[in-house]
Structure formats: structure tokens, C-alpha cells
Write a protein that holds these residues in place. Structure first.
Motif, short mmCIF file in Angstrom:
data_model
loop_
_atom_site.label_atom_id
_atom_site.label_comp_id
_atom_site.label_asym_id
_atom_site.label_seq_id
_atom_site.Cartn_x
_atom_site.Cartn_y
_atom_site.Cartn_z
N ASN A 243 0.80 -1.37 -0.11
CA ASN A 243 0.00 0.01 -0.13
C ASN A 243 0.94 1.30 0.02
OD1 ASN A 243 1.07 -0.16 2.52
ND2 ASN A 243 -1.05 0.11 3.67
N VAL A 244 1.92 1.11 -0.27
CA VAL A 244 3.06 2.31 -0.45
C VAL A 244 2.90 2.91 -1.76
CG1 VAL A 244 5.41 3.07 -0.36
CG2 VAL A 244 4.49 1.21 1.25
N VAL A 245 2.81 4.23 -1.82
CA VAL A 245 2.62 4.85 -3.13
C VAL A 245 3.85 5.76 -3.56
CG1 VAL A 245 1.26 6.21 -4.61
CG2 VAL A 245 0.17 4.82 -2.91
N ALA A 246 4.65 5.33 -4.69
CA ALA A 246 5.71 5.92 -5.06
C ALA A 246 5.27 7.37 -5.95
CB ALA A 246 6.73 5.14 -5.76
N PHE A 247 5.75 8.55 -5.43
CA PHE A 247 5.61 9.61 -6.08
C PHE A 247 6.79 9.94 -7.19
CE2 PHE A 247 3.02 10.24 -2.39
CZ PHE A 247 1.74 10.71 -3.10
#
Length: 64
Positions: free
Chosen positions: A52-56
Motif C-alpha cells: 500500500n506504499v505509493v511512490a511519487f
């Protein structure tokens, strides 16, 4: 064991800043957190779900 990434270390630093100054009390808090993780947040039936980690940033080109 999984590799520690920079975002893991940032979260650890944020959590550590909230610990008591006494190291014995801090270790007890960490022990309680570990117990919470092992008891309430372990979901063995759902191990294949994506992180659930979103990379920007810029999206990486697809190789498919």
C-alpha cells in the motif's frame, strides 16, 4: 528478512521520536508494538496483496 528502505528508516525515526526518554521504558513500548503487530495486524490469508506504499515522481516506462 526484507531489506530496509529509506522510507522504512524515516518511519522508524518518526516513531522513535515519540518514545520515552528512558531506554527501558522505550524498549517496553517497542515490545508492546511488536505484540500488537503480531496479534492484530497479521493476516496470513492475504499475503499476496500488493504493497500500500505509493511512490511519487515520474512513472517508470513499462517493459511489458
Amino acid at each position: 528478512m526484507a531489506v530496509l528502505l529509506s522510507w522504512h528508516r524515516r518511519h522508524a525515526l518518526m516513531l522513535a521520536s515519540q518514545l520515552p526518554e528512558n531506554s527501558a521504558d522505550a524498549r517496553l513500548v517497542i515490545q508492546a508494538v511488536t505484540e500488537l503487530l503480531d496479534t492484530f495486524m497479521t493476516d496470513t490469508a492475504d499475503t499476496d496483496r500488493p504493497s500500500n506504499v505509493v511512490a511519487f515522481g515520474s512513472p517508470q516506462p513499462s517493459t511489458v
